[in-house]
Write an enzyme that holds these catalytic residues in place. Structure first.
Site, PDB file in Angstrom:
ATOM      1  N   ARG A 187      32.018 -38.711   1.347  1.00  0.00           N
ATOM      2  CA  ARG A 187      32.069 -37.441   0.646  1.00  0.00           C
ATOM      3  C   ARG A 187      32.206 -37.560  -0.859  1.00  0.00           C
ATOM      4  NH1 ARG A 187      29.692 -36.132   4.512  1.00  0.00           N
ATOM      5  NH2 ARG A 187      30.075 -34.315   6.033  1.00  0.00           N
ATOM      6  N   GLU A 195      25.681 -31.382  -4.471  1.00  0.00           N
ATOM      7  CA  GLU A 195      24.538 -32.357  -4.031  1.00  0.00           C
ATOM      8  C   GLU A 195      23.249 -31.173  -3.931  1.00  0.00           C
ATOM      9  OE1 GLU A 195      25.343 -34.218  -0.276  1.00  0.00           O
ATOM     10  OE2 GLU A 195      26.348 -35.865  -1.368  1.00  0.00           O
ATOM     11  N   HIS A 211      22.303 -39.094  -0.275  1.00  0.00           N
ATOM     12  CA  HIS A 211      22.988 -38.803   0.979  1.00  0.00           C
ATOM     13  C   HIS A 211      22.071 -39.042   2.310  1.00  0.00           C
ATOM     14  CE1 HIS A 211      26.922 -36.393   2.260  1.00  0.00           C
ATOM     15  NE2 HIS A 211      26.616 -37.191   2.898  1.00  0.00           N
TER      16      HIS A 211
END
Length: 314
Positions: A232, A261, A280
């Site tokens: 994270r 994000e 990600h």
């Protein structure tokens, strides 16, 4: 039985989750036109739903208050920091996730990022493609200490892979007993010890509660060390990390997660030197995609059928 699917990654790389849903008599309603959802967009997407499958969608107390029919929230993945668990419990909504479903996928990416940074693969490729033929000296992994912050399923999978490269493994996890860490072939260290002594530092803890790696803690990393974050983005003080890269204190940082994000165009890390960044993608493999979707579907059916789920989040 019906499941409202919000994450577009459900069944993206594998047909197994959709087949399993059909076998169990679970109807799928896809509301993946935008992701992640929050606020009114999320409420409208799941209005009247009994079950919902979320990715990074923000499930808040306010949303739960206006969705009285909701019985189960399934997370397409392991991290549930985007779900207000206390509010869900108060509303009588069961939350399930898929712990370990993407462990191998994230661990593979972590090692890939380590190798990419330590052997300067991107720099070498950019050089070749631009018509140059340069020599890029790198760092071998064997004999170096890998500090793993978070020694759950993913952390242990990273340790297994890194050990095969001959790395020394150290680990910090406030929820894992020292004897379990030792039993997995790692040296248990405090957070401060792991940060200050590791050549490579890899993060595998849940987010929430502010940065784990503050500016002060980042400053204790050995000069020339490397940071890998496939967990994270909020775990790291990103401004301090950018400053460390600009100052040349770290050999590289490899990030698969950002605090926001996608990161804004003026994010301080995006123009930092020796940064490797991916959007990600840790959980995006064929096996992980099959596992996450299938396990989530099965637990949703268990809850809607009045059974105990396999992976409840307490």
């Amino acid at each position: 039985m019906r499941l409202t699917v919000l994450t577009p990654s459900f069944g993206k790389l594998s047909e197994a989750p959709v087949r399993r849903a059909a076998e169990l008599g679970l109807e799928l309603e896809h509301r993946t036109e935008s992701h992640p959802k929050s606020g009114q967009d999320l409420v409208e997407a799941i209005a009247g739903a009994e079950a919902v499958l979320v990715g990074l969608d923000s499930v808040t107390a306010e949303m739960l208050a206006v969705c009285p029919d909701l019985r189960v929230i399934a997370k397409h993945g392991a991290g549930v920091d985007n779900i207000d668990l206390q509010a869900a419990a108060a509303a009588g909504v069961i939350v399930v996730n898929t712990p370990g479903a993407n462990a191998g996928s994230v661990a593979d990416l972590t090692l890939g990022l380590m190798l990419m940074g330590s052997r300067r693969i991107r720099e070498a490729e950019d050089s070749l493609r631009s018509g140059r033929w340069e020599v890029f000296f790198g760092t071998e992994l064997a004999g170096r200490q890998l500090g793993i912050l978070g020694f759950g399923r993913i952390g242990r999978a990273v340790a297994q892979r890194a050990a095969a490269f001959g790395m020394r493994i150290a680990a910090y996890d406030p929820f894992v007993p020292d004897e379990a860490i030792v039993g997995a072939g790692a040296q248990p260290l405090s957070l401060e010890e792991a940060v200050a002594t590791s050549d490579f530092l890899s993060l595998h803890l849940p987010g929430g509660g502010g940065p784990l790696l503050t500016a002060d803690l980042l400053a204790t990393m050995p000069r020339g060390a490397a940071l890998i974050n496939a967990a994270r983005g909020g775990l790291v003080d990103e401004t301090a990390l950018a400053e460390a890269l600009h100052a040349g204190r770290l050999s590289f940082a490899a990030l698969d997660a950002f605090s926001s994000e996608p990161p804004a165009a003026d994010h301080p890390l995006l123009d930092a030197p020796r940064l490797i960044a991916t959007p990600h993608i840790g959980a995006y493999s064929d096996v992980a995609n099959a596992n996450m979707g299938t396990w989530a579907v099965e637990d949703v059916v268990r809850v809607l059928s009045g059974e105990e789920p396999r992976f409840p989040v307490r």
